[in-house]
Design a protein around this motif. Structure first.
Motif, mmCIF file in Angstrom:
data_model
loop_
_atom_site.group_PDB
_atom_site.id
_atom_site.type_symbol
_atom_site.label_atom_id
_atom_site.label_comp_id
_atom_site.label_asym_id
_atom_site.label_seq_id
_atom_site.Cartn_x
_atom_site.Cartn_y
_atom_site.Cartn_z
ATOM 1 N N LEU A 98 39.106 35.817 36.021
ATOM 2 C CA LEU A 98 38.555 36.918 36.802
ATOM 3 C C LEU A 98 37.240 37.362 36.174
ATOM 4 O O LEU A 98 37.131 37.453 34.948
ATOM 5 C CB LEU A 98 39.522 38.110 36.846
ATOM 6 N N THR A 99 36.239 37.662 37.000
ATOM 7 C CA THR A 99 34.949 38.106 36.470
ATOM 8 C C THR A 99 34.336 39.174 37.361
ATOM 9 O O THR A 99 34.543 39.174 38.589
ATOM 10 C CB THR A 99 33.972 36.914 36.337
ATOM 11 N N GLY A 100 33.596 40.081 36.747
ATOM 12 C CA GLY A 100 32.908 41.125 37.491
ATOM 13 C C GLY A 100 31.912 41.839 36.609
ATOM 14 O O GLY A 100 31.982 41.775 35.377
ATOM 15 N N ASN A 101 30.948 42.526 37.224
ATOM 16 C CA ASN A 101 29.957 43.284 36.464
ATOM 17 C C ASN A 101 29.337 44.356 37.342
ATOM 18 O O ASN A 101 29.452 44.324 38.572
ATOM 19 C CB ASN A 101 28.869 42.356 35.897
ATOM 20 N N ILE A 157 47.498 33.773 52.749
ATOM 21 C CA ILE A 157 46.675 34.970 52.687
ATOM 22 C C ILE A 157 47.548 36.106 52.176
ATOM 23 O O ILE A 157 48.721 36.225 52.569
ATOM 24 C CB ILE A 157 46.061 35.313 54.066
ATOM 25 N N GLY A 158 47.009 36.921 51.254
ATOM 26 C CA GLY A 158 47.846 37.958 50.681
ATOM 27 C C GLY A 158 47.078 39.014 49.917
ATOM 28 O O GLY A 158 45.841 39.059 49.936
ATOM 29 N N ILE A 159 47.836 39.879 49.261
ATOM 30 C CA ILE A 159 47.275 40.944 48.436
ATOM 31 C C ILE A 159 47.917 40.880 47.055
ATOM 32 O O ILE A 159 49.039 40.389 46.892
ATOM 33 C CB ILE A 159 47.480 42.341 49.054
ATOM 34 N N ASP A 160 47.189 41.383 46.050
ATOM 35 C CA ASP A 160 47.626 41.232 44.660
ATOM 36 C C ASP A 160 47.197 42.442 43.848
ATOM 37 O O ASP A 160 46.131 43.029 44.088
ATOM 38 C CB ASP A 160 46.997 39.956 44.076
ATOM 39 N N TYR A 161 48.034 42.809 42.883
ATOM 40 C CA TYR A 161 47.674 43.860 41.915
ATOM 41 C C TYR A 161 47.979 43.352 40.509
ATOM 42 O O TYR A 161 49.027 42.741 40.265
ATOM 43 C CB TYR A 161 48.459 45.146 42.158
ATOM 44 N N LYS A 162 47.051 43.611 39.593
ATOM 45 C CA LYS A 162 47.256 43.272 38.185
ATOM 46 C C LYS A 162 46.817 44.445 37.322
ATOM 47 O O LYS A 162 45.853 45.144 37.645
ATOM 48 C CB LYS A 162 46.441 42.046 37.778
ATOM 49 N N TYR A 163 47.513 44.604 36.214
ATOM 50 C CA TYR A 163 47.071 45.545 35.179
ATOM 51 C C TYR A 163 46.913 44.775 33.882
ATOM 52 O O TYR A 163 47.851 44.103 33.433
ATOM 53 C CB TYR A 163 48.068 46.684 34.983
ATOM 54 N N THR A 164 45.732 44.830 33.292
ATOM 55 C CA THR A 164 45.492 44.160 32.016
ATOM 56 C C THR A 164 45.271 45.201 30.929
ATOM 57 O O THR A 164 44.592 46.211 31.141
ATOM 58 C CB THR A 164 44.267 43.223 32.090
ATOM 59 N N ASP A 165 45.850 44.968 29.781
ATOM 60 C CA ASP A 165 45.733 45.866 28.633
ATOM 61 C C ASP A 165 45.250 45.053 27.445
ATOM 62 O O ASP A 165 45.991 44.239 26.890
ATOM 63 C CB ASP A 165 47.089 46.503 28.327
ATOM 64 N N ALA A 166 43.987 45.254 27.077
ATOM 65 C CA ALA A 166 43.397 44.514 25.957
ATOM 66 C C ALA A 166 42.295 45.362 25.343
ATOM 67 O O ALA A 166 41.529 46.007 26.058
ATOM 68 C CB ALA A 166 42.837 43.179 26.436
ATOM 69 N N ALA A 189 39.158 47.001 27.271
ATOM 70 C CA ALA A 189 38.442 46.100 28.177
ATOM 71 C C ALA A 189 39.247 45.743 29.418
ATOM 72 O O ALA A 189 38.739 45.095 30.328
ATOM 73 C CB ALA A 189 38.059 44.815 27.443
ATOM 74 N N GLY A 190 40.505 46.153 29.466
ATOM 75 C CA GLY A 190 41.346 45.854 30.616
ATOM 76 C C GLY A 190 41.207 46.904 31.704
ATOM 77 O O GLY A 190 40.257 47.678 31.739
ATOM 78 N N GLY A 191 42.165 46.927 32.599
ATOM 79 C CA GLY A 191 42.129 47.892 33.680
ATOM 80 C C GLY A 191 43.000 47.460 34.836
ATOM 81 O O GLY A 191 43.846 46.570 34.717
ATOM 82 N N SER A 192 42.794 48.104 35.984
ATOM 83 C CA SER A 192 43.550 47.800 37.194
ATOM 84 C C SER A 192 42.724 46.899 38.105
ATOM 85 O O SER A 192 41.534 47.139 38.317
ATOM 86 C CB SER A 192 43.917 49.090 37.930
ATOM 87 N N HIS A 193 43.375 45.885 38.655
ATOM 88 C CA HIS A 193 42.718 44.915 39.529
ATOM 89 C C HIS A 193 43.392 44.942 40.900
ATOM 90 O O HIS A 193 44.598 44.701 41.002
ATOM 91 C CB HIS A 193 42.820 43.499 38.953
ATOM 92 N N MET A 234 40.478 34.997 44.618
ATOM 93 C CA MET A 234 40.657 36.441 44.642
ATOM 94 C C MET A 234 39.325 37.161 44.899
ATOM 95 O O MET A 234 38.285 36.786 44.354
ATOM 96 C CB MET A 234 41.226 36.927 43.300
ATOM 97 N N PHE A 235 39.399 38.224 45.716
ATOM 98 C CA PHE A 235 38.229 39.045 46.004
ATOM 99 C C PHE A 235 38.685 40.504 45.990
ATOM 100 O O PHE A 235 39.580 40.874 46.759
ATOM 101 C CB PHE A 235 37.641 38.709 47.377
ATOM 102 N N GLY A 236 38.109 41.313 45.104
ATOM 103 C CA GLY A 236 38.595 42.676 45.048
ATOM 104 C C GLY A 236 37.786 43.592 44.155
ATOM 105 O O GLY A 236 36.565 43.478 44.049
ATOM 106 N N LYS A 237 38.511 44.459 43.470
ATOM 107 C CA LYS A 237 37.887 45.533 42.694
ATOM 108 C C LYS A 237 38.624 45.701 41.372
ATOM 109 O O LYS A 237 39.847 45.565 41.313
ATOM 110 C CB LYS A 237 37.945 46.837 43.491
ATOM 111 N N LYS A 238 37.853 45.974 40.320
ATOM 112 C CA LYS A 238 38.435 46.294 39.028
ATOM 113 C C LYS A 238 38.042 47.706 38.638
ATOM 114 O O LYS A 238 36.880 48.093 38.752
ATOM 115 C CB LYS A 238 37.955 45.324 37.943
ATOM 116 N N GLU A 239 39.015 48.481 38.209
ATOM 117 C CA GLU A 239 38.777 49.825 37.675
ATOM 118 C C GLU A 239 39.110 49.821 36.198
ATOM 119 O O GLU A 239 40.248 49.551 35.812
ATOM 120 C CB GLU A 239 39.623 50.857 38.421
#
Length: 205
Positions: free
Chosen positions: A74-77, A168-177, A192-196, A35-40
């Motif tokens: 998943l990781t990001g900073n 090859i595709g696209i993905d959306y996740k919402y994490t709530d923690a 600490a969660g968010g939209s991915h 996965m390659f993308g953005k977390k808000e």
């Protein structure tokens, strides 16, 4: 490069453990997606509330079961520096997310090369916020907070299969923690969660 190596190593290790387990006696099919993308993130993280994110997701399905199994990492900073009258404040945030859940895939009749899926389950997020203070360019002090947050995640996506096994595709996740932290103003809850939002390339086996 270290992050990519960790993701590849995690994928190989997880697949090896799964294949060697007794449940693999069933007719399982699987896939690995990078996965390659953005977390808000939630506004609790301002000014570091959005960043690039990388990860890996593994999925296993069996024709006789209504749902498949999915797990991932998943990781990001990101960091933000503000300077006023020679005094600077640099804030750096990071999350490492571990996901485990169920997955259901659908494909239109006569179009097995195109698939849509939904998934969700449990997530554990290791978060870290470090604040560094400087004066005239020299570091004068720092503080760091870190903890684990536990919760759930939901998501879905779509992908195309080409060259027989590539995807090859696209993905959306919402994490709530969330987790409770102590501050100078008392205890508060940090989300600490968010939209991915991600694109991915993968392999089906």
């Amino acid at each position: 490069m270290k992050t990519i190596n960790k993701l590849i190593g995690l994928s190989i290790l997880t697949a090896a453990l799964f294949i060697s387990s007794p449940v693999f006696a069933l007719e399982w099919k699987g896939g690995v997606d990078f996965m390659f993308g953005k977390k808000e993130l939630d506004s609790d993280w301002t000014p570091v509330d959005s960043w690039q994110e990388f990860g890996v997701m593994l999925s296993f399905t069996e024709a006789d079961l209504p749902f498949g199994i999915t797990l991932g990492y998943l990781t990001g900073n990101d960091d933000s520096l503000s300077v006023s009258e020679g005094r600077g404040i640099n804030i750096e945030g990071q999350t490492d997310e571990f996901l485990l859940g169920l997955r259901k895939e659908f494909s239109p009749p006569q179009a097995d090369f195109f698939r849509v899926y939904i998934n969700g389950g449990y997530t554990a997020i290791k978060w870290d916020i470090e604040t560094t203070y400087s004066n005239a360019g020299a570091v004068s002090g720092s503080t760091e907070e870190d903890d684990w947050a536990h919760g759930f995640w939901l998501g879905g996506g779509m992908y195309f299969i080409f060259a027989k096994n590539a995807a090859i595709g696209i993905d959306y996740k919402y994490t709530d923690a969330s987790s409770d932290i102590n501050t100078a103003f008392g205890e508060r809850t940090l989300e600490a969660g968010g939209s991915h939002y991600s694109a991915f390339v993968g392999w089906r086996f």
